[in-house]
Design an enzyme around this catalytic site. Structure first.
Site, PDB file in Angstrom:
ATOM      1  N   THR A 217      25.555  21.090  35.286  1.00 31.78           N
ATOM      2  CA  THR A 217      26.642  22.070  35.216  1.00 31.78           C
ATOM      3  C   THR A 217      27.663  21.696  34.143  1.00 31.78           C
ATOM      4  O   THR A 217      27.996  22.510  33.269  1.00 31.78           O
ATOM      5  CB  THR A 217      27.356  22.122  36.591  1.00 31.78           C
ATOM      6  N   VAL A 218      28.153  20.454  34.170  1.00 31.61           N
ATOM      7  CA  VAL A 218      29.203  20.066  33.211  1.00 31.61           C
ATOM      8  C   VAL A 218      28.615  19.941  31.809  1.00 31.61           C
ATOM      9  O   VAL A 218      29.204  20.415  30.821  1.00 31.61           O
ATOM     10  CB  VAL A 218      29.873  18.739  33.648  1.00 31.61           C
TER      11      VAL A 218
ATOM     12  N   GLY B  25      39.195  17.365  37.243  1.00 34.55           N
ATOM     13  CA  GLY B  25      38.544  18.358  36.370  1.00 34.55           C
ATOM     14  C   GLY B  25      39.376  18.712  35.165  1.00 34.55           C
ATOM     15  O   GLY B  25      39.679  17.865  34.329  1.00 34.55           O
TER      16      GLY B  25
ATOM     17  N   GLY C 279      29.283  25.717  43.818  1.00 36.96           N
ATOM     18  CA  GLY C 279      28.986  24.670  42.832  1.00 36.96           C
ATOM     19  C   GLY C 279      30.075  23.630  42.652  1.00 36.96           C
ATOM     20  O   GLY C 279      29.991  22.829  41.731  1.00 36.96           O
TER      21      GLY C 279
ATOM     22  N   GLU D  78      29.863  17.966  45.603  1.00 31.72           N
ATOM     23  CA  GLU D  78      28.980  16.946  45.024  1.00 31.72           C
ATOM     24  C   GLU D  78      27.543  17.201  45.467  1.00 31.72           C
ATOM     25  O   GLU D  78      27.311  17.890  46.471  1.00 31.72           O
ATOM     26  CB  GLU D  78      29.394  15.554  45.527  1.00 31.72           C
TER      27      GLU D  78
ATOM     28  N   ASP E   8      35.178  10.936  47.642  1.00 32.85           N
ATOM     29  CA  ASP E   8      35.354  11.456  46.277  1.00 32.85           C
ATOM     30  C   ASP E   8      36.835  11.391  45.891  1.00 32.85           C
ATOM     31  O   ASP E   8      37.191  10.906  44.810  1.00 32.85           O
ATOM     32  CB  ASP E   8      34.830  12.901  46.231  1.00 32.85           C
TER      33      ASP E   8
ATOM     34  N   LYS F  84      38.869   9.013  42.946  1.00 32.33           N
ATOM     35  CA  LYS F  84      39.802   9.573  41.947  1.00 32.33           C
ATOM     36  C   LYS F  84      41.175   8.933  42.106  1.00 32.33           C
ATOM     37  O   LYS F  84      41.842   8.604  41.120  1.00 32.33           O
ATOM     38  CB  LYS F  84      39.902  11.091  42.120  1.00 32.33           C
TER      39      LYS F  84
ATOM     40  N   GLY G 110      34.046  22.409  38.442  1.00 31.02           N
ATOM     41  CA  GLY G 110      33.478  23.602  37.824  1.00 31.02           C
ATOM     42  C   GLY G 110      33.113  23.348  36.378  1.00 31.02           C
ATOM     43  O   GLY G 110      33.561  22.386  35.760  1.00 31.02           O
TER      44      GLY G 110
HETATM   45  N1  HSE Z   1      33.138  17.567  44.261  1.00 28.84           N
HETATM   46  C1  HSE Z   1      34.404  17.515  43.612  1.00 28.84           C
HETATM   47  C2  HSE Z   1      35.359  18.449  44.348  1.00 28.84           C
HETATM   48  C3  HSE Z   1      34.374  17.950  42.170  1.00 28.84           C
HETATM   49  O1  HSE Z   1      34.944  19.198  45.230  1.00 28.84           O
HETATM   50  O2  HSE Z   1      36.523  18.425  43.993  1.00 28.84           O
HETATM   51  C4  HSE Z   1      34.051  16.897  41.189  1.00 28.84           C
HETATM   52  O3  HSE Z   1      34.934  15.829  41.255  1.00 28.84           O
END
Ligand code: HSE
Length: 438
Positions: A15-16, A137, A190, A193, A204, A208, A307
């Site tokens: 995707t990215v 993002g 989408g 993860e 996640d 971060k 995204g």
């Molecule tokens: N899966 C992550 C989220 C996106 O839902 O924020 C990518 O870091």
């Protein structure tokens, strides 16, 4: 960076990666005008070459499954890593750095697990690693922290850093959807993860937060330092009761410099915040980061945290920073990355203080409220609200109290004692109530 044309190799075309390819294909003139250089995507490393060639996303001639054509090829100046995961990407990244390639990565798991080692390899070989896309993002929060707020001592971060969880909580609160329905929709859209357990368990967001807090406080913090509680154990009843008490629920990633000390409190957990707080307005898959600087005060960064094009925006901005020299200069001159900083002093979470919400399921019998308040009072816990709906004598009912500022360890000990009372059913639910700094 020498030469007028910069060669780029990309690992991954998901995707990215597709978004990055699209931006480089469509915005070449804009990027040349901004950096004075042409950027050429010269190779894309994938597992399934035939599928990538047939996708129409990139020129089939540049698709390869031979890693050497990227990590050691002479005509590649910068490697973009958008494949994700720790193994075997960590050794590919290491080889690329050792061969003098700058690296742009969106991979927070890799940085949370191997950041200090990889940063040190980059430094030894005179190249840089840029990682804006690893957190939030399309929101330039790494840049904000490293350069925009450089004049500040940063005292606290409050982030909504996982779009999947924010989407789930928004849908459960607003549309009455079940947890399972909301998660399925987030996966379909989408932003979850590949393994959504990473999202819903809070891991996640923890990765971060480790990256952002390291930069904010100038210390080394790993993903394992961040205690994470996800949204997977949340009960709809708490969302509804919190709503009645004037709160929204958010999965907050919080890092606070403990007042007047070198200690840092860091964690990810569902929290109640007052409905009129700015962070409470962040809905759906959006992310936001509140940063409290001693001079700037409260600043807030908001946008799409996942995204295709939002994440590609961060990747390509990093690439342009390397091409123009600004990102590389920041990397080599600023003492911010975890290869140059010392491990943080992480406060024991039981010694942190906050207000809390406690929900107990109790048989509605005489004396239970007195017993509960007596346990709380003995621990020095002062109450700010009490809520119980009308019930019939003898029924099981939810009894909710919120506390003033109190030590978490005391709340946990009180909850354990309360759980032992005869009329109480199961364990009390404890949720942090956030009073945002001014
Ligand atoms: N899966 C992550 C989220 C996106 O839902 O924020 C990518 O870091």
């Amino acid at each position: 960076m020498a030469g007028d044309v910069i060669g780029v190799g990309m690992i991954g075309l998901g995707t990215v990666g597709s978004g990055v390819a699209e931006l480089l294909r469509d915005q070449g003139d804009l990027y040349a005008q901004r950096t004075g250089k042409r950027i050429e995507l010269r190779r894309v490393l994938v597992r399934d070459v035939e599928k990538a060639k047939a996708s129409g996303l990139v020129d089939p001639a540049i698709v390869t499954d031979d890693q050497e054509q990227i990590i050691s090829a002479k005509d590649i100046d910068v490697v973009i890593e958008v494949a994700g995961g720790v193994e075997p990407i960590d050794s590919l990244m290491q080889f690329a750095l050792e061969h003098g390639k700058h690296v742009v990565t969106a991979n927070k798991s890799l940085l949370a697990a191997k950041g200090p080692e990889l940063f040190a390899v980059a430094r030894d070989h005179g190249v840089s690693i840029a990682f804006e896309a690893s957190c939030g993002g399309g929101i330039p929060c790494v840049t904000a922290m490293t350069t925009g707020l450089m004049a500040n001592r940063i005292d606290a971060l409050f982030g909504i850093l996982n779009g999947t969880c924010n989407y789930i909580l928004t849908e459960m609160t607003g549309s009455g959807k079940t947890y399972a329905q909301a998660l399925a929709e987030a996966q379909e859209a989408g932003f979850a993860e590949a393994d959504p357990a990473l999202d819903v368990s809070g891991q996640d967001a923890a990765q971060k937060l480790a990256i952002l807090a390291s930069l904010a406080f100038g210390v080394r913090i790993t993903g394992d330092d961040v205690h994470a509680i996800g949204v997977d154990g949340l009960d709809l009843e708490d969302i509804t009761l919190g709503d009645e008490m004037g709160y929204d629920i958010k999965l907050l990633a919080i890092a606070e410099r403990w007042p007047g000390s070198k200690w840092v409190n860091i964690g990810v957990q569902p929290c109640f915040i007052k409905k009129d707080e700015l962070l409470a307005q962040v809905a759906g898959p959006y992310n936001a980061l509140s940063v409290h600087g001693h001079a700037a005060g409260h600043t807030l960064y908001y946008g799409q945290g996942a995204g295709q094009l939002p994440t590609a925006s961060a990747v390509v901005s990093d690439l342009l920073g390397i091409v123009s020299g600004s990102a590389s200069a920041a990397f080599s001159n600023m003492r911010l990355t975890p290869d140059l900083t010392q491990p943080a002093h992480i406060l024991d979470r039981r010694d942190t203080e906050s207000a809390y919400y406690l929900r107990m399921q109790t048989l509605d019998v005489p004396g239970v409220m007195a017993e509960v308040t007596s346990i709380l009072g003995d621990k020095g816990i002062s109450l700010s609200q009490v809520l119980q709906h009308e019930s019939k004598a003898g029924e099981v009912v939810s009894l909710v109290v919120t506390t003033h500022l109190t030590r978490l360890g005391d709340v946990e000990d009180a909850a354990e004692e309360i759980a032992g009372l005869e009329p109480i059913q199961g364990e009390p639910v404890i949720i942090r109530v956030i009073e945002m700094p001014a």
